[in-house]
Scaffold this motif. Sequence first.
Motif, PDB file in Angstrom:
ATOM      1  N   THR A 148      -7.407  74.969  -7.253  1.00 34.17           N
ATOM      2  CA  THR A 148      -6.840  76.015  -6.407  1.00 34.17           C
ATOM      3  C   THR A 148      -5.485  76.388  -6.993  1.00 34.17           C
ATOM      4  O   THR A 148      -4.891  75.640  -7.770  1.00 34.17           O
ATOM      5  CB  THR A 148      -6.629  75.561  -4.946  1.00 34.17           C
ATOM      6  N   LEU A 149      -4.995  77.555  -6.576  1.00 31.84           N
ATOM      7  CA  LEU A 149      -3.724  78.058  -7.091  1.00 31.84           C
ATOM      8  C   LEU A 149      -2.817  78.444  -5.927  1.00 31.84           C
ATOM      9  O   LEU A 149      -3.240  79.122  -4.996  1.00 31.84           O
ATOM     10  CB  LEU A 149      -3.976  79.273  -7.992  1.00 31.84           C
ATOM     11  N   GLY A 150      -1.561  77.991  -5.982  1.00 33.14           N
ATOM     12  CA  GLY A 150      -0.565  78.392  -5.001  1.00 33.14           C
ATOM     13  C   GLY A 150       0.543  79.164  -5.683  1.00 33.14           C
ATOM     14  O   GLY A 150       1.174  78.657  -6.615  1.00 33.14           O
ATOM     15  N   LEU A 151       0.768  80.400  -5.248  1.00 32.34           N
ATOM     16  CA  LEU A 151       1.806  81.249  -5.822  1.00 32.34           C
ATOM     17  C   LEU A 151       2.864  81.512  -4.761  1.00 32.34           C
ATOM     18  O   LEU A 151       2.620  82.225  -3.794  1.00 32.34           O
ATOM     19  CB  LEU A 151       1.206  82.570  -6.319  1.00 32.34           C
ATOM     20  N   PHE A 152       4.036  80.919  -4.924  1.00 36.78           N
ATOM     21  CA  PHE A 152       5.128  81.045  -3.957  1.00 36.78           C
ATOM     22  C   PHE A 152       6.188  81.995  -4.506  1.00 36.78           C
ATOM     23  O   PHE A 152       6.859  81.689  -5.484  1.00 36.78           O
ATOM     24  CB  PHE A 152       5.784  79.682  -3.700  1.00 36.78           C
ATOM     25  N   ASN A 153       6.323  83.169  -3.876  1.00 33.12           N
ATOM     26  CA  ASN A 153       7.319  84.152  -4.324  1.00 33.12           C
ATOM     27  C   ASN A 153       7.254  84.284  -5.843  1.00 33.12           C
ATOM     28  O   ASN A 153       8.268  84.159  -6.554  1.00 33.12           O
ATOM     29  CB  ASN A 153       8.725  83.732  -3.885  1.00 33.12           C
ATOM     30  N   SER A 154       6.062  84.544  -6.335  1.00 29.96           N
ATOM     31  CA  SER A 154       5.801  84.489  -7.771  1.00 29.96           C
ATOM     32  C   SER A 154       6.379  85.682  -8.523  1.00 29.96           C
ATOM     33  O   SER A 154       6.292  86.833  -8.072  1.00 29.96           O
ATOM     34  CB  SER A 154       4.292  84.421  -8.015  1.00 29.96           C
ATOM     35  N   ALA A 155       6.936  85.400  -9.689  1.00 31.82           N
ATOM     36  CA  ALA A 155       7.259  86.457 -10.639  1.00 31.82           C
ATOM     37  C   ALA A 155       5.962  86.892 -11.318  1.00 31.82           C
ATOM     38  O   ALA A 155       4.916  86.289 -11.129  1.00 31.82           O
ATOM     39  CB  ALA A 155       8.259  85.947 -11.668  1.00 31.82           C
ATOM     40  N   GLY A 156       6.037  87.968 -12.103  1.00 34.02           N
ATOM     41  CA  GLY A 156       4.874  88.403 -12.858  1.00 34.02           C
ATOM     42  C   GLY A 156       4.437  89.824 -12.590  1.00 34.02           C
ATOM     43  O   GLY A 156       3.662  90.381 -13.346  1.00 34.02           O
ATOM     44  N   ILE A 157       4.929  90.425 -11.492  1.00 29.98           N
ATOM     45  CA  ILE A 157       4.614  91.829 -11.181  1.00 29.98           C
ATOM     46  C   ILE A 157       5.895  92.518 -10.739  1.00 29.98           C
ATOM     47  O   ILE A 157       6.662  91.967  -9.946  1.00 29.98           O
ATOM     48  CB  ILE A 157       3.562  91.953 -10.056  1.00 29.98           C
ATOM     49  N   ILE A 158       6.129  93.708 -11.256  1.00 28.21           N
ATOM     50  CA  ILE A 158       7.258  94.511 -10.798  1.00 28.21           C
ATOM     51  C   ILE A 158       6.727  95.631  -9.904  1.00 28.21           C
ATOM     52  O   ILE A 158       5.624  96.137 -10.106  1.00 28.21           O
ATOM     53  CB  ILE A 158       8.051  95.089 -11.981  1.00 28.21           C
ATOM     54  N   THR A 159       7.482  95.969  -8.876  1.00 28.60           N
ATOM     55  CA  THR A 159       7.059  97.024  -7.954  1.00 28.60           C
ATOM     56  C   THR A 159       8.051  98.182  -8.011  1.00 28.60           C
ATOM     57  O   THR A 159       9.093  98.109  -8.656  1.00 28.60           O
ATOM     58  CB  THR A 159       6.996  96.485  -6.513  1.00 28.60           C
ATOM     59  N   ASP A 160       7.712  99.255  -7.297  1.00 25.00           N
ATOM     60  CA  ASP A 160       8.604 100.414  -7.239  1.00 25.00           C
ATOM     61  C   ASP A 160       9.830 100.131  -6.374  1.00 25.00           C
ATOM     62  O   ASP A 160      10.824 100.859  -6.456  1.00 25.00           O
ATOM     63  CB  ASP A 160       7.858 101.626  -6.664  1.00 25.00           C
ATOM     64  N   MET A 161       9.733  99.086  -5.546  1.00 24.83           N
ATOM     65  CA  MET A 161      10.859  98.749  -4.680  1.00 24.83           C
ATOM     66  C   MET A 161      11.768  97.752  -5.397  1.00 24.83           C
ATOM     67  O   MET A 161      11.401  96.600  -5.596  1.00 24.83           O
ATOM     68  CB  MET A 161      10.366  98.130  -3.364  1.00 24.83           C
ATOM     69  N   PRO A 162      12.971  98.185  -5.809  1.00 22.65           N
ATOM     70  CA  PRO A 162      13.856  97.273  -6.541  1.00 22.65           C
ATOM     71  C   PRO A 162      14.377  96.161  -5.642  1.00 22.65           C
ATOM     72  O   PRO A 162      14.590  96.357  -4.450  1.00 22.65           O
ATOM     73  CB  PRO A 162      15.000  98.189  -7.008  1.00 22.65           C
ATOM     74  N   SER A 163      14.561  95.010  -6.232  1.00 18.67           N
ATOM     75  CA  SER A 163      15.103  93.888  -5.474  1.00 18.67           C
ATOM     76  C   SER A 163      16.628  93.949  -5.476  1.00 18.67           C
ATOM     77  O   SER A 163      17.245  94.668  -6.270  1.00 18.67           O
ATOM     78  CB  SER A 163      14.646  92.572  -6.097  1.00 18.67           C
ATOM     79  N   GLU A 164      17.219  93.159  -4.595  1.00 18.15           N
ATOM     80  CA  GLU A 164      18.679  93.067  -4.588  1.00 18.15           C
ATOM     81  C   GLU A 164      19.169  92.473  -5.905  1.00 18.15           C
ATOM     82  O   GLU A 164      20.230  92.851  -6.414  1.00 18.15           O
ATOM     83  CB  GLU A 164      19.146  92.220  -3.406  1.00 18.15           C
ATOM     84  N   LEU A 165      18.388  91.544  -6.468  1.00 14.02           N
ATOM     85  CA  LEU A 165      18.762  90.958  -7.754  1.00 14.02           C
ATOM     86  C   LEU A 165      18.866  92.032  -8.829  1.00 14.02           C
ATOM     87  O   LEU A 165      19.847  92.070  -9.591  1.00 14.02           O
ATOM     88  CB  LEU A 165      17.733  89.904  -8.178  1.00 14.02           C
TER      89      LEU A 165
END
Length: 311
Positions: A148-165
């Motif tokens: 099984t795979l657990g992805l917690f707040n995973s990096a790997g995809i960028i979205t159109d909504m920019p993060s605060e970082l």
Amino acid sequence: MTVVAAFCILFRDSLAVLIYHNALTYTRDGAGVVLKSVMVKGNRVSYLEGGDPEGQKVVFVHGFAANKDVWLELIRLLPDRYHYFAIDLPGHGNTDWYLDNYLIENQVAAFEHIVNELKLDNFHLVGNSMGGWISFIYSAQHSAKVLTLGLFNSAGIITDMPSELESLLKQGNNPLIVETSGDMTAFLAFVMSKPPEIPSIIVHAMELEQIAHAERNRKIFKDLKSSTEAFYQEERAAEYLNQLKMPTLVLWGKEDRVLPEATAPHFHRHLEDVSMIILPKVGHAPMIEAAHETAEELLAIWQRIPEKEDE
């Protein structure tokens, strides 16, 4: 009293580090894990191991500027019947292995070498942030090994909504790099919605450790950013995610300032067998901020795999 005060000031750093490592030892004991190391390609890799050696294996992969100990509270809450491994990745924690380049594909290759040296087969894989990115690529490349795979707040995809970082990086400020006094407190407040209460002397020791690694962390972050420019697009990530058939948990903190909650559905849409959980009032580190809820969600996924599958 003046002599005592002068002594405390003079040896404050050493005292802080001693108290911090004693506290770590106590916390590891409470989680039932033991500090170990293994030689991988001539380099010493540090890891924690605990639980039942006859049980299904679980491998935890930390994120950028973190280490194996971020999993301690979660492991403490999980059943002893599993066999746990929490690894310090190259360039992190107590692992004496430094890569020439920390591009994501190089980190995945290094992780594969570690897994092979530990002779791990048929295991549950859990990754946070950068560790999630490493985990889903590895799982696509070695799907027969991952239960099984657990992805917690995973990096790997960028979205159109920019993060605060991302907004802060454009201003020349990276809150994930601890370089001077006071940065550690700011770092904890940035990555977690409600940081745990930590004695100031331990925060000071953690800060000293991060400052000592600041130059390396800057290199790792720069190399990761190069990976994002070449890889960090949904179409490329989808090439890996679409191959994942194992039960997968996508867990996200709603208040994440590093990778926004809006990223989670982009993982969900590409996974065949997926549960998506959004935790309110939680930031980038759900295994610390919401350890009980995180443990419950993980167990729900793991229990879908009969124990005989690990034989």
